[in-house]
Design a protein around this motif. Structure first.
Motif, PDB file in Angstrom:
ATOM      1  N   SER A 178       0.837  -1.197   0.000  1.00  0.00           N
ATOM      2  CA  SER A 178       0.000   0.000   0.000  1.00  0.00           C
ATOM      3  C   SER A 178       0.875   1.251   0.000  1.00  0.00           C
ATOM      4  N   LYS A 179       0.284   2.355  -0.441  1.00  0.00           N
ATOM      5  CA  LYS A 179       1.010   3.620  -0.443  1.00  0.00           C
ATOM      6  C   LYS A 179       1.302   4.083   0.986  1.00  0.00           C
ATOM      7  N   SER A 191       0.429  11.243   1.345  1.00  0.00           N
ATOM      8  CA  SER A 191       0.073  12.210   0.316  1.00  0.00           C
ATOM      9  C   SER A 191       1.235  12.441  -0.648  1.00  0.00           C
ATOM     10  N   SER A 194       1.408   9.544  -3.014  1.00  0.00           N
ATOM     11  CA  SER A 194       0.349   9.632  -4.016  1.00  0.00           C
ATOM     12  C   SER A 194       0.666  10.690  -5.065  1.00  0.00           C
ATOM     13  N   GLN A 195       1.195  11.828  -4.623  1.00  0.00           N
ATOM     14  CA  GLN A 195       1.551  12.896  -5.547  1.00  0.00           C
ATOM     15  C   GLN A 195       2.666  12.444  -6.492  1.00  0.00           C
ATOM     16  N   ASP A 203       1.417   4.595 -11.168  1.00  0.00           N
ATOM     17  CA  ASP A 203       0.227   3.742 -11.255  1.00  0.00           C
ATOM     18  C   ASP A 203       0.001   3.285 -12.698  1.00  0.00           C
TER      19      ASP A 203
END
Length: 216
Positions: A178-179, A191, A194-195, A203
């Motif tokens: 997971s991130k 965050s 994800s950025q 992804d």
């Protein structure tokens, strides 16, 4: 006695700029460990043949593409590897020594030679994996190269543009971590992961790699 030819996906890889390696023994050790991780589903497990070149074969083009990608991802960025993937008939010329020949290997050789030549062109400098198929393969002609190579070139360019942190995060994403887990490992916020994944297309690389691995 020559064994009847059968169609398969062939893989040839070699190290880019290996003569400049500070520790060639370590290079071979690390790359050999990477080869072992993609041996399970191979017809012929990838293994060194001469110098820094290694070869192997698989039942499907997707399996060979996945193996090349896994090897590259495992050793990057310390070791840079290029590949040629071929599809075509392969004959075993000598069962005792395992010597093989045939259009499948010629296609892989053509592919890796094209990869090496492409790297000399500024616009294609990040290309590392190329696919070719033999012109005449009875029963199983193999998937068409054009769309596959388009996807491979785009993924190669994206991957070749990543920094070391993004490569580590990509490895984690491809391992289904997971991130949140990856953020903790990198000591950054979820965050930020994800950025970075969005900015660098991580992804997208994961999804494209899955599609490429499923090619029959």
């Amino acid at each position: 006695m020559v064994e009847q030819a059968s169609a398969r996906a062939t893989l040839i890889g070699d190290v880019v700029g290996s003569r400049g390696a500070a520790d060639r023994r370590a290079l071979h050790r690390d790359l050999n460990a990477a080869l072992a991780t993609v041996a399970e589903h191979a017809i012929d497990a990838p293994a060194f043949t001469v110098g820094d070149e290694f070869q192997g074969s698989y039942r499907r083009v997707g399996e060979a593409l996945a193996a090349a990608w896994a090897i590259r991802l495992t050793v990057a960025p310390e070791i840079d590897v290029r590949f040629g993937i071929g599809w075509g008939a392969v004959s075993v010329l000598d069962e005792a020594t395992g010597i093989q020949d045939g259009p499948g290997w010629w296609a892989a050789r053509e592919a890796i030679e094209w990869t090496a030549e492409a790297q000399r062109q500024p616009g294609l400098a990040l290309v590392r994996i190329t696919y070719r198929r033999a012109a005449d393969t009875p029963v199983s002609p193999g998937p068409s190269p054009d769309a596959i190579n388009a996807a491979l070139m785009c993924r190669d360019h994206m991957f070749g543009s990543l920094d070391e942190r993004s490569i580590r995060i990509l490895r984690g994403l491809l391992s289904n971590r997971s991130k949140k887990e990856l953020a903790a490992a990198e000591r950054i916020s979820a965050s930020a992961v994800s950025q970075r994944a969005g900015r660098d297309g991580l992804d997208l690389i994961v999804v494209a790699s899955q599609y490429l691995s499923e090619i029959t």
